[in-house]
Structures are given as structure tokens and as C-alpha cells.
Scaffold this active site. Structure first.
Site, PDB file in Angstrom:
ATOM      1  N   GLY A 264      -7.045  -6.063  18.253  1.00 44.21           N
ATOM      2  CA  GLY A 264      -7.226  -4.642  17.979  1.00 44.21           C
ATOM      3  C   GLY A 264      -6.692  -3.719  19.052  1.00 44.21           C
ATOM      4  O   GLY A 264      -6.981  -2.524  19.053  1.00 44.21           O
TER       5      GLY A 264
ATOM      6  N   PRO B  98      -4.405 -10.944  19.051  1.00 42.87           N
ATOM      7  CA  PRO B  98      -3.605  -9.742  18.831  1.00 42.87           C
ATOM      8  C   PRO B  98      -2.611  -9.951  17.688  1.00 42.87           C
ATOM      9  O   PRO B  98      -2.013 -11.015  17.545  1.00 42.87           O
ATOM     10  CB  PRO B  98      -2.871  -9.567  20.161  1.00 42.87           C
ATOM     11  CG  PRO B  98      -2.771 -10.963  20.703  1.00 42.87           C
ATOM     12  CD  PRO B  98      -4.010 -11.677  20.247  1.00 42.87           C
TER      13      PRO B  98
ATOM     14  N   TYR C  41      -4.218   5.152   5.011  1.00 44.93           N
ATOM     15  CA  TYR C  41      -5.130   5.725   5.999  1.00 44.93           C
ATOM     16  C   TYR C  41      -4.430   6.637   7.005  1.00 44.93           C
ATOM     17  O   TYR C  41      -4.734   6.647   8.187  1.00 44.93           O
ATOM     18  CB  TYR C  41      -5.957   4.649   6.720  1.00 44.93           C
ATOM     19  CG  TYR C  41      -5.250   3.392   7.141  1.00 44.93           C
ATOM     20  CD1 TYR C  41      -4.423   3.347   8.249  1.00 44.93           C
ATOM     21  CD2 TYR C  41      -5.447   2.210   6.428  1.00 44.93           C
ATOM     22  CE1 TYR C  41      -3.808   2.178   8.639  1.00 44.93           C
ATOM     23  CE2 TYR C  41      -4.837   1.028   6.817  1.00 44.93           C
ATOM     24  CZ  TYR C  41      -4.015   1.018   7.918  1.00 44.93           C
ATOM     25  OH  TYR C  41      -3.397  -0.147   8.303  1.00 44.93           O
TER      26      TYR C  41
ATOM     27  N   CYS D 207       6.820   7.015  -7.391  1.00 37.70           N
ATOM     28  CA  CYS D 207       6.333   8.066  -8.280  1.00 37.70           C
ATOM     29  C   CYS D 207       4.879   8.413  -7.968  1.00 37.70           C
ATOM     30  O   CYS D 207       3.969   8.191  -8.778  1.00 37.70           O
ATOM     31  CB  CYS D 207       6.493   7.633  -9.736  1.00 37.70           C
ATOM     32  SG  CYS D 207       6.317   8.986 -10.906  1.00 37.70           S
TER      33      CYS D 207
ATOM     34  N   TYR E  86       1.766  -4.646   9.503  1.00 36.60           N
ATOM     35  CA  TYR E  86       1.141  -4.142   8.275  1.00 36.60           C
ATOM     36  C   TYR E  86       2.077  -3.303   7.397  1.00 36.60           C
ATOM     37  O   TYR E  86       1.616  -2.569   6.548  1.00 36.60           O
ATOM     38  CB  TYR E  86      -0.130  -3.342   8.596  1.00 36.60           C
ATOM     39  CG  TYR E  86      -1.084  -4.119   9.451  1.00 36.60           C
ATOM     40  CD1 TYR E  86      -1.780  -5.203   8.928  1.00 36.60           C
ATOM     41  CD2 TYR E  86      -1.274  -3.794  10.789  1.00 36.60           C
ATOM     42  CE1 TYR E  86      -2.637  -5.947   9.719  1.00 36.60           C
ATOM     43  CE2 TYR E  86      -2.131  -4.533  11.588  1.00 36.60           C
ATOM     44  CZ  TYR E  86      -2.809  -5.607  11.045  1.00 36.60           C
ATOM     45  OH  TYR E  86      -3.646  -6.340  11.840  1.00 36.60           O
TER      46      TYR E  86
END
Length: 437
Positions: free
Chosen positions: A249, A292, A335, A362, A391
Site C-alpha cells: 500500500g 508491494p 474512484y 459511451c 490497476y
């Protein structure tokens, strides 16, 4: 020029280079949208993590969190650096098997592992299975009995430490879908079940407090809490963990407004905290594992796009559209993740406008960078978004029936295609016709 680029990343033609290769040439050779990884950045970050442990003189494992980006080629690079991996699904485990990754260096995570996934893990002799709930203890026991074998396990604990991060990526607090709760006594109850099971070798304890964290104190609190748990369990049950796994993290810089510490600084603080805490409580120093993902893959990745249409409305911010978007990077829509972009053919050019850098999907929310500061562009220009290695591709989809992009690794001035671009035929390969009867 973005603070995240160096002069060494601009060649004589004034173009952005990635791993010593001109980004405009990569776009021309492999087409866009394109995910590009500078392999030397992956290697260097792993080595910096390892040097922290070695300087502190502790046993350790650097375990790459596969969910950030998992392909055969990525696993091969991780193996070349003698690091571990953690997987969270049968698909990630299968990919590691196909890569020839040493199973002894694999940790299997997940809050709802299927029986078939545990069967795969056990039959392939995965190094450690991280138990997440009581159902999983029972399920793993059944699998081990069926195979007449044993397995090393760890227990994931929710230590009650809340990290300062987005609510979707905060995982260490009590109210989390992950792990055994500590304060209710669930964790101690689970430990007793595991210790009583002759087929399970209780290797250690694990916690993960969240992702994209910038402050040291959350990690220090979690590390101290895990040692406190170890001391309590040693007093109550005579058990001392061989390993304390503090997860990952560690935050990285996405924009000029991000000011994280170097990822290895987090690790140094964690190790020193565990050393002091174990000494204070009279415990043997355990091995320290970290997991990690983002901090290894993120800064190494670049997304290359070709500029297409543009919408200008007087008095409003313009929309500049590229040939990718939320299908290859859902993070901004999911997010509100933020990035920086540069022109691949002139990354040092001063911005002359602020635009909505939009995708082709779209959805009104398909905005890659809401306030992208760029120089003047024209259709056909190549835009590079920085730090997209974590990600992005791993969360890519075929929304609007768009193929997922190709992935290229670059190192020492050479490029290699490591994931082919999906074709339209790939999109329908698993479809089956239907006729009503």
C-alpha cells in the site's frame, strides 16, 4: 515538463523515451492504445526494497502483489529478481504456473477462495495459503485431507488500523470484508483451530491496511499491533509467528500534488518498528514480509493514446478525445484517480490549455484526466499518460465491445510484445449462437 520525467527521458528528437525507446516509434510499431512498461524501473524498485531489509539485517521476502498487473512476462521478471508473488485468484495462480514461477515463492490470498482454487494451490504446492475466514479453514482442511498432505498457512488479521486513503482501498479497519477481526476474539479463536490442525503449519500473521498511503504512522501502528498480537498469542497459546507480513500500500506520485515518501522509506520504518517492538516484548525477531504492487508496477507503466476528435464550446472547457479510455483504465471513473499526461513527440512543451482528456467509451464519466494541462494538439498526436502501470491493464474490460490493448516491455533500448492486442475475433470467441426452441 512533468516533474516525473527526467531530461534523460527526452531524446535528440525531443521525443519521450521509455526504457531507451522512442515512445512515438512504439506507438507506430504496436499501435494505440498501448500499455508500455519500463522493465528497469520494476527491477530497480524491487532491489531498493531488498536493500532496506539487508541493511537492517533481517530475514525477509518482497512479495509482488499480482493484482496490480499480472502477466506471464511480469512474473518472469519478478522471478529473475528473486522476489515472491502473492495471488488472489485461480487465474493469477494459473498465470504464474504458466510462467514457470517457483510455487514455493507464492502466497495465495483472497476472502472467498473456491474449493477448485484451493485444490489448484495444494496440488501445485503453493508456498503459503493466507487464511481469511472460518469457512476457509474448514474448506482447506477438506482439501488437505483429500490430498493427504499439509500446507503452510498464515492468518489475515484486521488490526483496527484505518489508513488515510480512499474508502474503497482501505482494508485494515474493523469493518472490512477481509480477515479475522481482532477485537471480537475471532482471530484468537481461528488461531486455536489452526494450531489444533496437524495438516496446517501456522507460519505467521498478515495485515494490510490499505493502498496509496502517504503517511508512515499507519504502517508503524500496524507493525506494532501485529507484534503486540504475537506477544499476546505467545503468552496465551505458546505460539510465536515465524513471519509478520505487513502487506503493501505504499503510495506513489501520480501528479505534482502528490508528495509520497520513497517506498523503501516505509519499509525501513516498518522493520525498525518491528525490531524495537519485538525486543521490548521479549520476542524473537520474525521474518518481515511485504507485498508491494502499485509501488513496483505503477511508476514503470505508461499508456500511449492517439488523439482523435475535439469538442470546443465557447465558455466551457474543451474535450480532447483519445482512442482508449475507461476500458483500459477504469480508475479515474471508479474512484477519481488522477494522472498527468504529456505529448509523446514533445514532452517538454509548455501547456497552453486545460482540457478534459476524454475516452472513446459511451459514458459521460469516461474522462481519463479531468483537467489535463497540455500544449496544442492535433488529430494523430500521441499522448502519454504517466504512472499507469498498476490497476490499469489488470482492470481492463471489453466494454462497448472494444478489444483490450497490447502490452509491451522495454529495457535497454529494446522492446518486446508481451501481451498481444485483442482482435474483434477474440471478442466473440466464447460467444455461442442461440435459437429459440
Amino acid at each position: 515538463m512533468s516533474e516525473q520525467l527526467t531530461n534523460q527521458q527526452i531524446n535528440e528528437a525531443g521525443h519521450l523515451t521509455i526504457g531507451g525507446v522512442d515512445a512515438t516509434k512504439l506507438a507506430a510499431q504496436y499501435q494505440t492504445p498501448l500499455a508500455v512498461y519500463d522493465v528497469s524501473k520494476i527491477r530497480n524498485q524491487i532491489r531498493r526494497f531488498k536493500s532496506v531489509f539487508e541493511d537492517n539485517g533481517v530475514d525477509y521476502a518482497v512479495s509482488y502483489a499480482s493484482k496490480a498487473f499480472a502477466t506471464i512476462a511480469m512474473y518472469q521478471v519478478i522471478d529473475q529478481e528473486d522476489a515472491h508473488i502473492d495471488v488472489v485468484s485461480g487465474g493469477e495462480l494459473y498465470t504464474a504456473i504458466q510462467a514457470g514461477f517457483p510455487m514455493a515463492h507464492v502466497s495465495f490470498h483472497g476472502n472467498n477462495k473456491f474449493q477448485a482454487e484451493l485444490e489448484m494451490a495444494v496440488s501445485n504446492h503453493v508456498g503459503v495459503i493466507v487464511l481469511d475466514n472460518f469457512h476457509e479453514i474448514e474448506l482447506l482442511n477438506d482439501v488437505l485431507e483429500a490430498h493427504d498432505t499439509s500446507a503452510a498457512v498464515m492468518m489475515r488479521i484486521t488490526p483496527g488500523v484505518s489508513a488515510h486513503t480512499h474508502e474503497y482501498i482501505s482494508t485494515g479497519q474493523e469493518d472490512s470484508k477481509f480477515g479475522f477481526d481482532l477485537n471480537s476474539g475471532q482471530a484468537a479463536k481461528a488461531l486455536q483451530q489452526v494450531l489444533a490442525n496437524p495438516r496446517m503449519n501456522m507460519l505467521g500473521i498478515h495485515a494490510h491496511i490499505g493502498s496509496q498511503i502517504f503517511e508512515l504512522n499507519g504502517f508503524q501502528m500496524a507493525a506494532d499491533k501485529l507484534v503486540e498480537i504475537a506477544a499476546d498469542w505467545h503468552a496465551q497459546f505458546g505460539y510465536q509467528p515465524e513471519v509478520i507480513n505487513v502487506g503493501g500500500g505504499f503510495g506513489i506520485q501520480y501528479t505534482k500534488d502528490d508528495h509520497p515518501l520513497a517506498p523503501e522509506a516505509f519499509v525501513d520504518a516498518i522493520v525498525k518498528t518491528i525490531k524495537q517492538s519485538a525486543s521490548d516484548r521479549g520476542l524473537d525477531m520474525p521474518a518481515v514480509w511485504i507485498e508491494p504492487g502499485r509501488s513496483i508496477a505503477g511508476p514503470a507503466g505508461y499508456s500511449l493514446y492517439t488523439v482523435g476528435s475535439r469538442k470546443d464550446v465557447p465558455g466551457l472547457q474543451s474535450y480532447l478525445t483519445v482512442d482508449g479510455g475507461m476500458g483500459d483504465n477504469i480508475r479515474p471513473a471508479l474512484y477519481q484517480a488522477e494522472y498527468e499526461a504529456v505529448l509523446a513527440n514533445d514532452p517538454a512543451a509548455k501547456p497552453t490549455e486545460t482540457v478534459h482528456l476524454a475516452g472513446k467509451y459511451c459514458e459521460s464519466g469516461d474522462i481519463l484526466i479531468d483537467n489535463a494541462k497540455l500544449p496544442a494538439t492535433k488529430p494523430g498526436d500521441v499522448v502519454a499518460i504517466l504512472d499507469t502501470g498498476a490497476y490499469g491493464y489488470s482492470m481492463a474490460s471489453n466494454y462497448n465491445r472494444n478489444p483490450r490493448p497490447a502490452v509491451v516491455f522495454v529495457e535497454n533500448g529494446e522492446s518486446a510484445l508481451v501481451v498481444e492486442r485483442e482482435s474483434y475475433a477474440d471478442l466473440t470467441r466464447l460467444d455461442r449462437p442461440y435459437q429459440a426452441k
